[in-house]
Write an enzyme that holds these catalytic residues in place. Structure first.
Site, PDB file in Angstrom:
ATOM      1  N   HIS A   1      -7.883 -10.981   4.321  1.00 15.65           N
ATOM      2  CA  HIS A   1      -7.959 -10.791   3.130  1.00 15.65           C
ATOM      3  C   HIS A   1      -7.786 -11.829   2.038  1.00 15.65           C
ATOM      4  CE1 HIS A   1      -7.390  -6.621   4.708  1.00 15.65           C
ATOM      5  NE2 HIS A   1      -7.127  -6.145   3.574  1.00 15.65           N
TER       6      HIS A   1
ATOM      7  N   ASP B   1     -10.975   0.952   2.627  1.00 20.94           N
ATOM      8  CA  ASP B   1      -9.354   0.204   2.540  1.00 20.94           C
ATOM      9  C   ASP B   1      -8.568   1.141   3.213  1.00 20.94           C
ATOM     10  OD1 ASP B   1      -7.804  -1.998   2.521  1.00 20.94           O
ATOM     11  OD2 ASP B   1      -7.805  -1.691   0.318  1.00 20.94           O
TER      12      ASP B   1
ATOM     13  N   GLU C   1      -8.184 -10.684  -3.347  1.00 16.54           N
ATOM     14  CA  GLU C   1      -7.786  -9.342  -3.843  1.00 16.54           C
ATOM     15  C   GLU C   1      -7.007  -9.429  -5.090  1.00 16.54           C
ATOM     16  OE1 GLU C   1      -5.270  -7.004  -1.126  1.00 16.54           O
ATOM     17  OE2 GLU C   1      -5.971  -4.957  -2.320  1.00 16.54           O
TER      18      GLU C   1
HETATM   19  N1  ADE Z   1      -2.792  -3.573   3.867  1.00 11.64           N
HETATM   20  C1  ADE Z   1      -3.466  -2.180   3.926  1.00 11.64           C
HETATM   21  N2  ADE Z   1      -3.992  -2.172   2.988  1.00 11.64           N
HETATM   22  C2  ADE Z   1      -3.932  -3.393   2.095  1.00 11.64           C
HETATM   23  C3  ADE Z   1      -4.776  -4.193   1.106  1.00 11.64           C
HETATM   24  N3  ADE Z   1      -5.492  -3.457   0.192  1.00 11.64           N
HETATM   25  N4  ADE Z   1      -4.414  -5.516   0.860  1.00 11.64           N
HETATM   26  C4  ADE Z   1      -3.619  -6.245   1.849  1.00 11.64           C
HETATM   27  N5  ADE Z   1      -3.049  -5.619   2.835  1.00 11.64           N
HETATM   28  C5  ADE Z   1      -3.414  -4.393   3.007  1.00 11.64           C
HETATM   29 ZN    ZN Z   2      -7.543  -4.189   3.070  1.00  9.52          ZN
END
Ligand code: ADE
Ligand code: ZN
Length: 347
Positions: free
Chosen positions: A206, A287, A209
């Site tokens: 990730h 997600d 975000e």
């Molecule tokens: N764990 C579960 N969903 C997540 C997300 N959107 N961003 C980071 N960690 C996560």
């Molecule tokens: Zn995620």
């Protein structure tokens, strides 16, 4: 030369989006735990949860940012204790994904959420893996697992998690990095990811975000990831956009998640179309569908309706989902042929 993609009127796009075969590459299995299953497992395992009813729990799903969601998400996962619980959770997701014409999925799991509560690593992995194995013959869905390290925990804890998981190495294909992004840059896990690379594990993380484009750069250049999860903040950095487009680094974008976690003020302002139009290998994913109000097709149909995407975008998304996957090339070709067939015959 591939045939050009025919124009499809907006009112027929939901059917095209439903019918096209697709891969889902960004799904946290703990985020597929529906409130009904949380309550059923709470009763089955005698684990108390601080909500009076399914409705009361659902009402708590009003998030302001990533952390406000993660606090509830980790609490929900506390009802998982036995191998059968992990099997039931993954089986429920896989059955739901099959209804959306997901034919392949690469599922994230967060072992540290469970091992910290005393659940053995093999309980987690064996339950999830058995559900993945059963999904082929039962549902026509191929499914693999990606072990995610929690980035709010230490490098040392990530190394210990990797050690615990290695005896089960044949049951997961790669590693990822998730949880609270801000303040936990990818380079914190440089050595863990270098070790995973030596071990031949696939790598994703990730990045971008909520975090800045710099985190995407370091996911690429320090962790040497093969895909970036989310990555939507990359649009703020033209040089990064050029890098992602040139190297065809896939982004696993999750529009309803971004909406619910206030990454974008509304879906009409989501940048999925801009990412695709800039030549990036963007994909759409759910997600944590039980928390964000939609599985894969709802992510697609709501985003298309809000942003005016077209059949060309739908085609790119279906193809990108397979190209970005870790499936072997022959199988990838067969899935891409199935996409071509649906688009050629849709009218
Ligand atoms: N764990 C579960 N969903 C997540 C997300 N959107 N961003 C980071 N960690 C996560
Ligand atoms: Zn995620």
């Amino acid at each position: 030369m591939n045939a050009p993609i025919r124009t499809v009127p907006a009112e027929r796009l939901p059917e095209l989006l439903r019918r096209m075969p697709k891969a889902e590459l960004h799904i946290h299995i703990e985020g597929s735990l529906e409130p009904e299953l949380i309550f059923a497992l709470s009763a089955r395992n005698g684990v108390a949860i601080p909500y009076a009813s399914v409705e009361a729990l659902r009402r708590a799903y009003a998030f302001t940012n990533l952390q406000s969601f993660l606090d509830i998400y980790y609490a929900g996962a506390s009802v998982l204790l036995h191998e059968q619980d992990f099997y039931d959770m993954a089986s429920a997701y896989l059955a739901r994904a099959a209804m959306d014409n997901v034919v392949h999925t690469e599922i994230f799991f967060d072992p540290q959420t469970h091992t910290a509560r005393g659940v053995p690593m093999e309980t987690v992995i064996n339950g999830l893996h058995r559900a993945c194995l059963d999904a082929g013959p039962k549902l026509g869905v191929s499914a693999t697992l990606i072990l995610c390290f929690l980035r709010h925990l230490s490098e040392q804890e990530a190394f210990e998690t990797l050690e615990q998981a290695l005896p089960l190495r044949d049951k997961f294909i790669g590693v990822g990095l998730d949880s609270s992004e801000l303040g936990h840059p990818p380079e914190k896990f440089a050595r863990v990811f270098a070790r995973c690379r030596e071990l031949g594990l696939r790598r994703v993380a990730h990045a971008g975000e909520e975090g800045p484009p710099e985190y995407v750069w370091s996911a690429l250049d320090v962790l040497k990831v093969e895909r970036v999860d989310h990555g939507v903040q990359s649009a703020r950095d033209p040089a990064l956009m050029r890098r992602l487009a040139q190297d065809r680094i896939p982004l696993t974008v999750c529009p309803l998640s971004n909406l619910k976690l206030c990454v974008f003020p509304d879906l009409a302002q989501h940048n999925l179309g801009a990412l695709l139009d800039a030549g990036l290998a963007a994909t759409v994913n759910s997600d944590d569908p039980a928390y964000f109000g939609g599985y894969l097709n709802q992510n697609l149909t709501q985003t298309f309706a809000a942003t005016g995407l077209t059949a060309q975008h739908a085609h790119a998304l279906a193809c990108n989902s397979f190209e970005a996957s870790f499936i072997e090339p022959g199988m990838k070709r067969r899935y891409l042929d199935r996409v071509a067939e649906v688009f050629a015959t849709f009218d």
